[in-house]
Design a protein around this motif. Structure first.
Motif, PDB file in Angstrom:
ATOM      1  N   SER A 140       1.635  10.706   5.684  1.00 37.66           N
ATOM      2  CA  SER A 140       1.019  11.400   6.824  1.00 37.66           C
ATOM      3  C   SER A 140       1.533  12.827   6.836  1.00 37.66           C
ATOM      4  CB  SER A 140       1.311  10.685   8.146  1.00 37.66           C
ATOM      5  OG  SER A 140       2.611  10.938   8.600  1.00 37.66           O
ATOM      6  N   SER A 143       0.839  -1.198   0.000  1.00 42.30           N
ATOM      7  CA  SER A 143       0.000   0.000   0.000  1.00 42.30           C
ATOM      8  C   SER A 143       0.874   1.247   0.000  1.00 42.30           C
ATOM      9  CB  SER A 143      -0.934  -0.001   1.211  1.00 42.30           C
ATOM     10  OG  SER A 143      -0.191   0.105   2.389  1.00 42.30           O
ATOM     11  N   LYS A 144       0.269   2.345  -0.376  1.00 42.06           N
ATOM     12  CA  LYS A 144       0.956   3.639  -0.363  1.00 42.06           C
ATOM     13  C   LYS A 144       0.375   4.439   0.794  1.00 42.06           C
ATOM     14  CE  LYS A 144       1.986   1.924  -4.368  1.00 42.06           C
ATOM     15  NZ  LYS A 144       1.324   0.648  -4.597  1.00 42.06           N
ATOM     16  N   ALA A 145       1.221   5.137   1.520  1.00 36.02           N
ATOM     17  CA  ALA A 145       0.731   5.885   2.679  1.00 36.02           C
ATOM     18  C   ALA A 145       1.541   7.161   2.836  1.00 36.02           C
ATOM     19  CB  ALA A 145       0.827   5.034   3.938  1.00 36.02           C
ATOM     20  N   ALA A 195      -3.744  11.712   7.144  1.00 33.97           N
ATOM     21  CA  ALA A 195      -3.031  10.664   6.418  1.00 33.97           C
ATOM     22  C   ALA A 195      -3.804  10.291   5.165  1.00 33.97           C
ATOM     23  CB  ALA A 195      -2.840   9.428   7.290  1.00 33.97           C
ATOM     24  N   LEU A 212      -0.461   5.116  12.777  1.00 34.88           N
ATOM     25  CA  LEU A 212       0.143   4.843  11.471  1.00 34.88           C
ATOM     26  C   LEU A 212       1.626   5.199  11.494  1.00 34.88           C
ATOM     27  CD1 LEU A 212      -0.420   4.037   8.449  1.00 34.88           C
ATOM     28  CD2 LEU A 212      -0.652   6.496   8.028  1.00 34.88           C
ATOM     29  N   VAL A 271      -3.988   6.836   2.740  1.00 35.03           N
ATOM     30  CA  VAL A 271      -3.591   5.435   2.647  1.00 35.03           C
ATOM     31  C   VAL A 271      -4.376   4.796   1.517  1.00 35.03           C
ATOM     32  CG1 VAL A 271      -3.456   3.231   3.880  1.00 35.03           C
ATOM     33  CG2 VAL A 271      -3.229   5.373   5.154  1.00 35.03           C
ATOM     34  N   SER A 284      -7.517   5.712  -2.838  1.00 35.35           N
ATOM     35  CA  SER A 284      -6.891   6.046  -1.562  1.00 35.35           C
ATOM     36  C   SER A 284      -7.927   6.698  -0.661  1.00 35.35           C
ATOM     37  CB  SER A 284      -5.706   6.988  -1.760  1.00 35.35           C
ATOM     38  OG  SER A 284      -4.664   6.322  -2.430  1.00 35.35           O
TER      39      SER A 284
END
Length: 159
Positions: A73, A69-71, A79, A117, A81, A105
């Motif tokens: 913050s 996954s791409k995240a 954030a 996170l 995600v 997302s």
């Protein structure tokens, strides 16, 4: 390119930016060199006279199983995600009006979620057990491949 420019501006204004990219991309050299070009751009922004922020770059070790996954913050309160890559193909498609990759997302505005996170994903992934922190020596060494970096950064300039 606009997103990378905005992140560079945030560094100049005083933001601390940590970026973790895979040591080896499943997309091959094109994405690897594009990522490196982006890292170079952000590093240069942090070194400009008057820049108030800090930039840290990490390569997520290829021998460690990772979450795809791409995240992101921001400011320990927001954030994003999901599955969206920061590439033209994912964000805009290769043909006007057509998204090649169907991505999604979720944006979360919850301090507790973002705190967790950061602790459970980002802070963990920036440790030597998971990633290699890139130093000036690494950036100097990679310049030997600057022709490839410049070529692929022009095609695919983001993460």
């Amino acid at each position: 390119k606009e997103l990378v420019s905005q992140v560079a501006d945030a560094i100049r204004r005083g933001a601390t930016v940590n970026v973790i990219v895979p040591e080896e991309s499943d997309e091959g050299d094109k994405l690897n060199y594009g990522n490196i070009g982006t890292l170079q751009t952000l590093k240069r922004a942090s070194e400009e006279p008057g820049a108030k922020g800090k930039f840290n770059a990490y390569l997520f070790r290829k021998d460690v199983k990772f979450n795809h996954s791409k995240a992101m913050s921001f400011d320990v309160k927001t954030a994003i995600v999901g599955s969206t890559n920061l590439t033209s193909r994912s964000l805009h498609g290769t043909i006007t009006g057509f998204l090649f990759n169907k991505e999604m997302s979720l944006m979360v505005d919850d301090k507790e979620f973002v705190r967790d996170l950061n602790k459970d994903l980002f802070n963990r992934d920036m440790t030597p057990q998971y990633s290699k922190k890139l130093d000036d020596k690494w950036f100097k060494e990679i310049e030997k491949e600057q022709d490839k970096i410049d070529k692929y950064s022009a095609i695919q300039p983001m993460f």
